[in-house]
Design a protein around this motif. Structure first.
Motif, PDB file in Angstrom:
ATOM      1  N   LEU A  73      -6.306  57.171 -73.129  1.00  0.00           N
ATOM      2  CA  LEU A  73      -5.064  56.850 -74.519  1.00  0.00           C
ATOM      3  C   LEU A  73      -5.197  55.325 -74.803  1.00  0.00           C
ATOM      4  O   LEU A  73      -5.260  55.099 -75.867  1.00  0.00           O
ATOM      5  N   THR A  74      -5.086  54.609 -73.734  1.00  0.00           N
ATOM      6  CA  THR A  74      -4.726  53.317 -74.136  1.00  0.00           C
ATOM      7  C   THR A  74      -5.409  52.198 -74.855  1.00  0.00           C
ATOM      8  O   THR A  74      -5.640  51.936 -75.745  1.00  0.00           O
ATOM      9  N   ALA A  75      -7.180  53.346 -74.641  1.00  0.00           N
ATOM     10  CA  ALA A  75      -7.799  52.452 -75.127  1.00  0.00           C
ATOM     11  C   ALA A  75      -8.151  52.769 -76.794  1.00  0.00           C
ATOM     12  O   ALA A  75      -8.481  52.650 -77.635  1.00  0.00           O
ATOM     13  N   LEU A  76      -7.971  53.922 -76.788  1.00  0.00           N
ATOM     14  CA  LEU A  76      -7.759  54.748 -78.199  1.00  0.00           C
ATOM     15  C   LEU A  76      -6.440  54.253 -79.082  1.00  0.00           C
ATOM     16  O   LEU A  76      -6.708  53.977 -79.979  1.00  0.00           O
ATOM     17  N   ALA A  77      -5.082  54.208 -78.022  1.00  0.00           N
ATOM     18  CA  ALA A  77      -4.738  53.559 -79.722  1.00  0.00           C
ATOM     19  C   ALA A  77      -4.588  52.135 -79.237  1.00  0.00           C
ATOM     20  O   ALA A  77      -4.499  50.975 -80.384  1.00  0.00           O
ATOM     21  N   THR A  78      -5.134  50.916 -78.694  1.00  0.00           N
ATOM     22  CA  THR A  78      -5.603  49.970 -78.904  1.00  0.00           C
ATOM     23  C   THR A  78      -6.713  49.809 -80.165  1.00  0.00           C
ATOM     24  O   THR A  78      -6.616  48.742 -80.714  1.00  0.00           O
ATOM     25  N   ALA A  79      -7.726  50.362 -79.648  1.00  0.00           N
ATOM     26  CA  ALA A  79      -8.731  50.804 -80.915  1.00  0.00           C
ATOM     27  C   ALA A  79      -8.675  51.521 -82.447  1.00  0.00           C
ATOM     28  O   ALA A  79      -8.402  50.624 -83.294  1.00  0.00           O
ATOM     29  N   LEU A  80      -6.847  51.736 -82.884  1.00  0.00           N
ATOM     30  CA  LEU A  80      -6.560  52.155 -83.782  1.00  0.00           C
ATOM     31  C   LEU A  80      -5.512  50.829 -83.999  1.00  0.00           C
ATOM     32  O   LEU A  80      -4.989  50.318 -85.827  1.00  0.00           O
ATOM     33  N   ARG A  81      -4.578  49.949 -83.511  1.00  0.00           N
ATOM     34  CA  ARG A  81      -4.533  48.853 -83.592  1.00  0.00           C
ATOM     35  C   ARG A  81      -5.151  48.177 -84.255  1.00  0.00           C
ATOM     36  O   ARG A  81      -4.794  47.420 -85.282  1.00  0.00           O
ATOM     37  N   GLY A  94      -8.324  48.151 -84.931  1.00  0.00           N
ATOM     38  CA  GLY A  94      -8.869  48.760 -86.164  1.00  0.00           C
ATOM     39  C   GLY A  94     -10.424  48.448 -85.611  1.00  0.00           C
ATOM     40  O   GLY A  94     -11.651  49.199 -86.523  1.00  0.00           O
ATOM     41  N   ALA A  95     -10.314  48.044 -84.281  1.00  0.00           N
ATOM     42  CA  ALA A  95     -12.020  47.688 -83.767  1.00  0.00           C
ATOM     43  C   ALA A  95     -12.516  49.250 -83.568  1.00  0.00           C
ATOM     44  O   ALA A  95     -11.253  50.714 -83.295  1.00  0.00           O
ATOM     45  N   PRO A  96     -13.909  49.715 -83.483  1.00  0.00           N
ATOM     46  CA  PRO A  96     -14.316  50.732 -83.045  1.00  0.00           C
ATOM     47  C   PRO A  96     -13.668  51.478 -81.552  1.00  0.00           C
ATOM     48  O   PRO A  96     -13.934  50.662 -80.830  1.00  0.00           O
ATOM     49  N   PRO A  97     -12.981  52.628 -81.363  1.00  0.00           N
ATOM     50  CA  PRO A  97     -13.260  52.893 -79.713  1.00  0.00           C
ATOM     51  C   PRO A  97     -14.403  53.229 -79.196  1.00  0.00           C
ATOM     52  O   PRO A  97     -15.486  52.963 -79.016  1.00  0.00           O
ATOM     53  N   PRO A  98     -14.167  52.509 -77.573  1.00  0.00           N
ATOM     54  CA  PRO A  98     -14.907  52.732 -76.509  1.00  0.00           C
ATOM     55  C   PRO A  98     -16.404  53.950 -77.115  1.00  0.00           C
ATOM     56  O   PRO A  98     -16.387  55.010 -77.102  1.00  0.00           O
ATOM     57  N   ALA A  99     -17.134  53.443 -76.719  1.00  0.00           N
ATOM     58  CA  ALA A  99     -18.865  53.406 -76.444  1.00  0.00           C
ATOM     59  C   ALA A  99     -18.178  54.826 -75.817  1.00  0.00           C
ATOM     60  O   ALA A  99     -18.462  54.159 -74.968  1.00  0.00           O
ATOM     61  N   GLY A 100     -19.208  55.959 -76.152  1.00  0.00           N
ATOM     62  CA  GLY A 100     -19.813  57.066 -75.270  1.00  0.00           C
ATOM     63  C   GLY A 100     -18.487  58.299 -74.609  1.00  0.00           C
ATOM     64  O   GLY A 100     -16.868  57.715 -75.556  1.00  0.00           O
ATOM     65  N   PRO A 101     -18.752  58.970 -73.977  1.00  0.00           N
ATOM     66  CA  PRO A 101     -17.381  59.655 -74.052  1.00  0.00           C
ATOM     67  C   PRO A 101     -15.880  59.236 -72.856  1.00  0.00           C
ATOM     68  O   PRO A 101     -16.187  58.433 -72.136  1.00  0.00           O
ATOM     69  N   PRO A 102     -14.931  59.852 -72.873  1.00  0.00           N
ATOM     70  CA  PRO A 102     -13.881  59.191 -72.423  1.00  0.00           C
ATOM     71  C   PRO A 102     -14.664  59.550 -70.531  1.00  0.00           C
ATOM     72  O   PRO A 102     -14.820  59.649 -70.281  1.00  0.00           O
TER      73      PRO A 102
END
Length: 648
Positions: free
Chosen positions: A605-613, A615-623
């Motif tokens: 969830l923290t990685a997703l929040a960072t990506a949203l903030r 504008g970078a794509p979320p980490p590649a691959g599944p969580p």
């Protein structure tokens, strides 16, 4: 379906959304109050030979009618009295600078800055800021009868008249609006239980979130000092708190295994019976829930929660010291005042709102000072209504304001042309005033169409210029809309991007903290703390949803970008629901997740929040993968879905 050519010629939905009337019942009591409050002062003024005085009293009544939006009598006193006092101060300031040229320009620009800044404090402060600026503009633009203190006093008299009419039924109906609000929340919970396992669950849950927000705001707002000394409010707050475990258990029922089938109807029926008991203010013995035998941890949790709520509803005097524990007691008045002032002075958004409003009002005042514009104060009035920063999309409000004004002029033109001044003004005002509460609930354009002829008639009683300024009134409104669109929208950087992504990123980060809180052995076992955090999360998501709805009314590209965020908003709401459901199942026998499993989900969830903030794509691959038998497996799937949506 219309043919392709017709669809191509049809106006876009973002432009026509505000023209569709909302489905809302007519508030007949408010209609009657408006008719009496605005027509009686004109009758008294006509009878005493002072129609201008009567018009000023009716102007104060008009402001109070528009601002009377609360249900509870205690809140009505505050919602009407405070804005009226601030508005009277604005009229006094405007009267003092009337005819002073550039001094008036500087004064109104400063008032606009203050008005925009205080709008960020809250709903009452927002209305107060609006009336401060509106009345200052009117005072600076219209000649007022002497002495200097008389116009503000007459304005206050009109507002107090509406307040007196509003409070006539308080001795007979005291506490009824509060009980009705809490009972409606119980009914919303019953509807949520009926929708578990169906596609209607999400809309019902959002409706419940709104109902809970309204109920808590009604009972807790501005009640810090008298909270413990009001047995009725203490009892209602305890009954509202007792619903929180039922709401949490409903989430567990929604996500239980499909083979268990639909929830038996006895559960929502039991909650509906409690709603009726709350609405009637009934204490003492009441029939028990009468629920079937629980199957699985989710229905066991629901049975216990409904039983607890039934016991609280039956209590005539719940413990006053436990009633605010789930969401926290409101801070003392002086503490909240200091917080509001600090937020006012240090908030970047507050300054941006204030500066944008001040810029547009300054431009409007300079324009009417160097160009001869008949009834020039209407330009600044239009800017004020359109650009009020916390009232929604500037673009859509400008369009709706222009259309609503044109419709209002169609009503006002025959009145100003054919109805002679004198006693005929009284029945005409009595009829026109009824349109304001009847149409305000339908939408902004409809409210503008209802208010325009009333303001024109009242202002004509003060300056006696009649029908000949109907068209200039339209021109002034179009000029004001143009200033707001160009200086307050097109040239303003914030207009071209939406803050949904930033706010959604904050909500996702808070969700990560909520997951950690829900499944730790220490603070996570604090049920009220979890409830407070979950309620705060849903409030934040409701704010995101409001921002989304506002952005949808903007022209491209903002509207199109906002629409792209919608699936992710739904995904985050499901993550919060699944977290609550999993916690309820753990408390009733499901396996307890390990700290490593909790840490894996919070890290995703923290990685997703960072990506949203960023504008970078979320980490590649599944969580991060989890064991299939893990208690957090359903939550892991929801987080995985959110990652996939964000990547797309």
């Amino acid at each position: 379906m219309p043919p392709p050519r017709a669809r191509a010629l049809a106006p876009p939905s973002w432009l026509t959304a505000g023209l569709r009337p909302r489905a809302a019942p007519i508030p007949w009591a408010a209609v009657a109050r408006a008719s009496v409050a605005l027509s009686v002062p004109l009758a008294v003024g006509t009878a005493t030979g002072r129609p201008g005085y009567g018009a000023l009293v009716s102007m104060g009544a008009l402001s109070a009618v528009i601002g009377d939006t609360a249900d509870a009598y205690r809140m009505r006193v505050f919602n009407i009295a405070v804005p009226q006092l601030v508005g009277a101060g604005g009229l006094l300031l405007g009267t003092l600078v009337h005819g002073s040229g550039w001094t008036a320009v500087a004064a109104l620009t400063g008032v606009a800055l203050v008005s925009g800044m205080i709008s960020s404090i809250g709903a009452v402060a927002s209305v107060s800021g609006l009336l401060l600026l509106l009345n200052a503009v009117v005072g600076a633009g219209l000649p007022m009868p002497p002495p200097w203190w008389l116009p503000p006093a007459l304005l206050l008299l009109g507002g107090l008249g509406v307040l007196a009419l509003t409070l006539l039924a308080w001795p007979l109906r005291g506490g009824v609006p509060e009980r009705a609000e809490v009972a409606d929340t119980y009914r919303a919970v019953a509807e949520l239980l009926e929708a578990t396992g169906t596609e209607e669950y999400e809309p019902r849950r959002r409706a419940l979130t709104q109902s809970l927000d309204q109920s808590y705001d009604l009972l807790l707002a501005r009640r810090a000092r008298r909270h413990g000394r009001s047995p009725t409010l203490v009892r209602l707050l305890a009954q509202l708190n007792a619903l929180i475990p039922v709401v949490e258990a409903a989430a567990a029922v929604q996500y239980r295994p499909p083979e268990l089938g639909r929830l038996p109807a006895a559960y929502p029926q039991a909650v509906r019976r409690l709603a009726e008991a709350v609405a009637r203010g009934r204490a003492g013995p009441t029939p028990g829930p009468g629920l079937p035998e629980a199957v699985g941890p989710s229905t066991l949790a629901l049975e216990e929660a409904i039983g607890h709520a039934a016991s609280v509803v039956r209590e005539p005097e719940p413990d006053p010291y436990a009633t605010a524990d789930r969401l926290g007691r409101p801070a003392a008045v002086e503490v909240r005042a200091r917080r509001a002032v600090r937020a006012l002075l240090l908030s970047g958004a507050s300054w941006r709102y204030g500066l944008r409003l001040a810029l547009c009002i300054g431009i409007a005042q300079v324009l009417v000072s160097v160009i001869a514009v008949p009834r020039s104060y209407w330009v600044s009035l239009t800017v004020t209504f359109v650009l009020k920063p916390d009232f929604g999309s500037v673009f859509s409000r400008a369009v709706l304001r222009a259309l609503g004004t044109a419709a209002g002029l169609l009503i006002a033109a025959p009145v100003l042309a054919e109805v002679p001044h004198g006693w005929w003004d009284v029945p005409v005002m009595a009829v026109l005033a009824t349109l304001i509460p009847a149409l305000s609930a339908k939408g902004y354009a409809f409210q503008t169409a209802a208010i325009t002829p009333v303001i024109l008639l009242l202002s004509d009683l003060l300056n006696h210029q009649g029908f000949h300024l109907v068209l200039p009134r339209l021109y002034d409104s179009l000029i004001g809309c143009g200033i707001a669109l160009v200086a307050g929208y097109l040239l303003w950087p914030e207009s071209w991007h939406t803050r949904i992504g930033d706010r959604l990123a904050d909500a996702v980060q808070d969700t990560a903290a909520y997951v950690a809180l829900a499944f730790t052995d220490g603070p996570g076992r604090d049920g009220p703390a979890r409830a407070r955090y979950r309620r705060r999360l849903y409030r934040d998501l409701a704010t995101v949803r409001s921002e989304f709805q506002r952005a949808l009314t903007e022209p491209p590209p903002v509207g199109a970008r906002a629409e792209a965020w919608w699936p992710l908003v739904i995904a985050v709401e499901r993550i919060v629901d699944t977290t609550t459901a999993t916690r309820v199942r753990v408390e009733h026998g499901a396996p307890v997740p390990t700290p490593a499993e909790v840490a894996a989900v919070t890290a995703d969830l923290t990685a997703l929040a960072t990506a949203l903030r960023t504008g970078a794509p979320p980490p590649a691959g599944p969580p991060t993968p989890l064991p299939p038998a893990c208690a957090l497996a359903p939550l892991h799937h929801e987080v995985h879905s959110a990652h996939a949506i964000a990547a797309g």
